[in-house]
Design a protein around this motif. Structure first.
Motif, PDB file in Angstrom:
ATOM      1  N   SER A 101      37.973  21.713 -17.426  1.00 21.32           N
ATOM      2  CA  SER A 101      37.082  22.872 -17.344  1.00 21.32           C
ATOM      3  C   SER A 101      36.642  23.122 -15.906  1.00 21.32           C
ATOM      4  O   SER A 101      36.517  24.276 -15.472  1.00 21.32           O
ATOM      5  CB  SER A 101      35.861  22.668 -18.250  1.00 21.32           C
ATOM      6  N   GLY A 102      36.417  22.051 -15.150  1.00 20.71           N
ATOM      7  CA  GLY A 102      36.062  22.212 -13.748  1.00 20.71           C
ATOM      8  C   GLY A 102      37.200  22.792 -12.938  1.00 20.71           C
ATOM      9  O   GLY A 102      37.003  23.676 -12.092  1.00 20.71           O
ATOM     10  N   ALA A 103      38.431  22.298 -13.191  1.00 19.07           N
ATOM     11  CA  ALA A 103      39.600  22.819 -12.484  1.00 19.07           C
ATOM     12  C   ALA A 103      39.822  24.286 -12.820  1.00 19.07           C
ATOM     13  O   ALA A 103      40.169  25.087 -11.939  1.00 19.07           O
ATOM     14  CB  ALA A 103      40.835  21.995 -12.847  1.00 19.07           C
ATOM     15  N   ALA A 104      39.634  24.652 -14.079  1.00 16.44           N
ATOM     16  CA  ALA A 104      39.812  26.051 -14.484  1.00 16.44           C
ATOM     17  C   ALA A 104      38.821  26.955 -13.753  1.00 16.44           C
ATOM     18  O   ALA A 104      39.191  28.021 -13.253  1.00 16.44           O
ATOM     19  CB  ALA A 104      39.634  26.183 -15.994  1.00 16.44           C
ATOM     20  N   PHE A 105      37.584  26.517 -13.681  1.00 12.81           N
ATOM     21  CA  PHE A 105      36.572  27.313 -12.966  1.00 12.81           C
ATOM     22  C   PHE A 105      36.943  27.463 -11.492  1.00 12.81           C
ATOM     23  O   PHE A 105      36.865  28.562 -10.928  1.00 12.81           O
ATOM     24  CB  PHE A 105      35.201  26.651 -13.098  1.00 12.81           C
ATOM     25  N   PHE A 161      30.863  24.828 -17.622  1.00  6.64           N
ATOM     26  CA  PHE A 161      31.918  25.354 -16.761  1.00  6.64           C
ATOM     27  C   PHE A 161      32.847  26.291 -17.528  1.00  6.64           C
ATOM     28  O   PHE A 161      33.376  27.247 -16.960  1.00  6.64           O
ATOM     29  CB  PHE A 161      32.703  24.205 -16.134  1.00  6.64           C
ATOM     30  N   THR A 162      33.050  26.031 -18.804  1.00 10.19           N
ATOM     31  CA  THR A 162      33.857  26.946 -19.618  1.00 10.19           C
ATOM     32  C   THR A 162      33.176  28.303 -19.735  1.00 10.19           C
ATOM     33  O   THR A 162      33.830  29.354 -19.647  1.00 10.19           O
ATOM     34  CB  THR A 162      34.086  26.349 -21.019  1.00 10.19           C
ATOM     35  N   SER A 163      31.860  28.281 -19.917  1.00  6.59           N
ATOM     36  CA  SER A 163      31.112  29.535 -19.986  1.00  6.59           C
ATOM     37  C   SER A 163      31.179  30.280 -18.656  1.00  6.59           C
ATOM     38  O   SER A 163      31.328  31.508 -18.624  1.00  6.59           O
ATOM     39  CB  SER A 163      29.649  29.255 -20.358  1.00  6.59           C
ATOM     40  N   ALA A 164      31.071  29.532 -17.550  1.00  5.50           N
ATOM     41  CA  ALA A 164      31.155  30.155 -16.227  1.00  5.50           C
ATOM     42  C   ALA A 164      32.533  30.777 -16.008  1.00  5.50           C
ATOM     43  O   ALA A 164      32.653  31.865 -15.434  1.00  5.50           O
ATOM     44  CB  ALA A 164      30.857  29.118 -15.150  1.00  5.50           C
ATOM     45  N   THR A 165      33.575  30.093 -16.475  1.00 11.33           N
ATOM     46  CA  THR A 165      34.927  30.639 -16.367  1.00 11.33           C
ATOM     47  C   THR A 165      35.076  31.912 -17.187  1.00 11.33           C
ATOM     48  O   THR A 165      35.699  32.893 -16.740  1.00 11.33           O
ATOM     49  CB  THR A 165      35.961  29.598 -16.837  1.00 11.33           C
ATOM     50  N   SER A 166      34.497  31.925 -18.370  1.00 13.90           N
ATOM     51  CA  SER A 166      34.542  33.120 -19.213  1.00 13.90           C
ATOM     52  C   SER A 166      33.848  34.299 -18.537  1.00 13.90           C
ATOM     53  O   SER A 166      34.315  35.444 -18.614  1.00 13.90           O
ATOM     54  CB  SER A 166      33.887  32.836 -20.568  1.00 13.90           C
ATOM     55  N   PHE A 167      32.740  34.025 -17.859  1.00 12.05           N
ATOM     56  CA  PHE A 167      32.028  35.091 -17.152  1.00 12.05           C
ATOM     57  C   PHE A 167      32.896  35.650 -16.015  1.00 12.05           C
ATOM     58  O   PHE A 167      32.960  36.870 -15.814  1.00 12.05           O
ATOM     59  CB  PHE A 167      30.707  34.570 -16.589  1.00 12.05           C
ATOM     60  N   LEU A 168      33.565  34.743 -15.274  1.00 16.52           N
ATOM     61  CA  LEU A 168      34.431  35.203 -14.181  1.00 16.52           C
ATOM     62  C   LEU A 168      35.583  36.053 -14.716  1.00 16.52           C
ATOM     63  O   LEU A 168      35.984  37.032 -14.083  1.00 16.52           O
ATOM     64  CB  LEU A 168      34.967  34.006 -13.402  1.00 16.52           C
TER      65      LEU A 168
END
Length: 333
Positions: A101-105, A161-168
């Protein structure tokens, strides 16, 4: 010769065979004679009996991709089997502590900032390490079992971090940025370059060597903390080293390949079925099987259709049914 050693030899032969065959597959077919001729020409003078297109395809396209496939395929099962041992849970995967999840973000953030492939890889690598560091810091302050604290912290931080990625993804340009983000998240070795191999080989080797040296102590950790302590093992120190090394190779792998799921979970189980639970043999078997499996899947990904299939899709086709089989088998016991 012991049965386990024979199995390791057979697996090694299969890996070498798949490795050589992979060089010949593609738009410009290269047979074994041409392959060794091209390679030997870099050492000794030979009369050219291959085309320039074959030589360019070999060195600039296939070799970086195949080497990267071997490194990623070896690293993810190594991290998976080590996590499964220290947490004493066969259902644990390399992304347990939030590295994926960190790498995805990090990758999505770099894509939105217009970074190139190297910038995306570096950002994914940094945020994967940062996420696991954050999980370890939070886990230290959790009450009760330190292992349970790490797992719960990993779930919480991964969710953030998954939520942050979804926002991006929500704010990304749907015509340019969003397709690039989606493709990266599905995982692929397409576009691999020599610089990518150079980028990941050091952290992967730095992470894998200590794990191989400590694999006999991981046998003791699987017995439980109390039993391991009575045998003279510094449980806290060994667990910390294993987590750090497994995280390092996971972060390096994900940073260049994207999100390739199931490999770190499924391959260790296949290895256990063949060779048993002794980490002295299990770890090498997981490395060899993972590398061969990744090469096979990557060959299918680039040859099965006119447009390349992301590897993450193919590994899910293998991993999900096998995971279901494990659940059913455990329920029947």
């Amino acid at each position: 010769m012991k049965k386990e050693n024979k199995i390791l030899i057979v697996l090694s032969v299969i890996l070498v065979g798949v490795f050589i065959i992979s060089f010949g597959l593609g738009k410009y077919p290269i047979n074994v004679k041409e392959l060794f001729g091209i390679l030997a020409s870099k050492i000794i003078p030979l009369e050219q009996f291959w085309t320039d297109s074959q030589q360019i395809a070999l060195f600039n396209v296939r070799m970086p991709r195949i080497l990267l496939g071997v490194l990623v395929g070896a690293a993810l099962p190594t991290a998976g089997v080590c996590y499964q041992g220290i947490f004493r849970n066969p259902m644990v995967s390399p992304d347990l502590l939030g590295a994926s999840s960190g790498a995805a973000f990090g990758a999505v953030l770099a894509i939105l900032r217009g970074a190139g492939f190297l910038g995306i890889s570096m950002s994914a690598f940094f945020f994967a390490l940062f996420t696991v560091w954050l999980v370890c810091v939070v886990g230290k302050h959790a009450k009760g079992s330190s292992v349970l604290g790490l797992v719960l912290s990993g779930i919480m931080v991964s969710s953030l971090f998954t939520s942050a990625t979804s926002f991006l993804k929500l704010v990304a340009d749907p015509d340019q940025e969003l397709p690039a983000i989606t493709y990266w998240l599905m995982g692929s070795l397409a576009g691999a370059k020599k610089s990518d191999v150079v980028f990941v080989i050091t952290p992967i080797l730095v992470g894998m060597i200590p794990l191989f040296l400590l694999r006999w102590k991981m046998n003791l950790l699987t017995l439980g903390d109390d039993e391991a302590k009575t045998m003279g093992v510094d449980v806290t120190k060994i667990r910390g080293i294993v987590i750090a090394c497994a995280t390092l190779i996971t972060a390096a792998s994900i940073s260049v390949s994207g999100m390739i799921g199931w490999v770190g979970l499924v391959i260790p189980h296949f290895a256990r079925m063949l060779i048993g639970c002794d980490y002295r043999k299990l770890l090498p078997a997981s490395v060899i099987m993972g590398a061969a499996f990744m090469l096979i899947v990557d060959n299918i990904a680039r040859l099965a259709a006119t447009s390349e299939i992301p590897i993450g899709i193919l590994t899910s086709f293998v991993g999900a049914p096998f995971f279901l089989y494990l659940i059913i088998r455990e329920g029947e016991q």
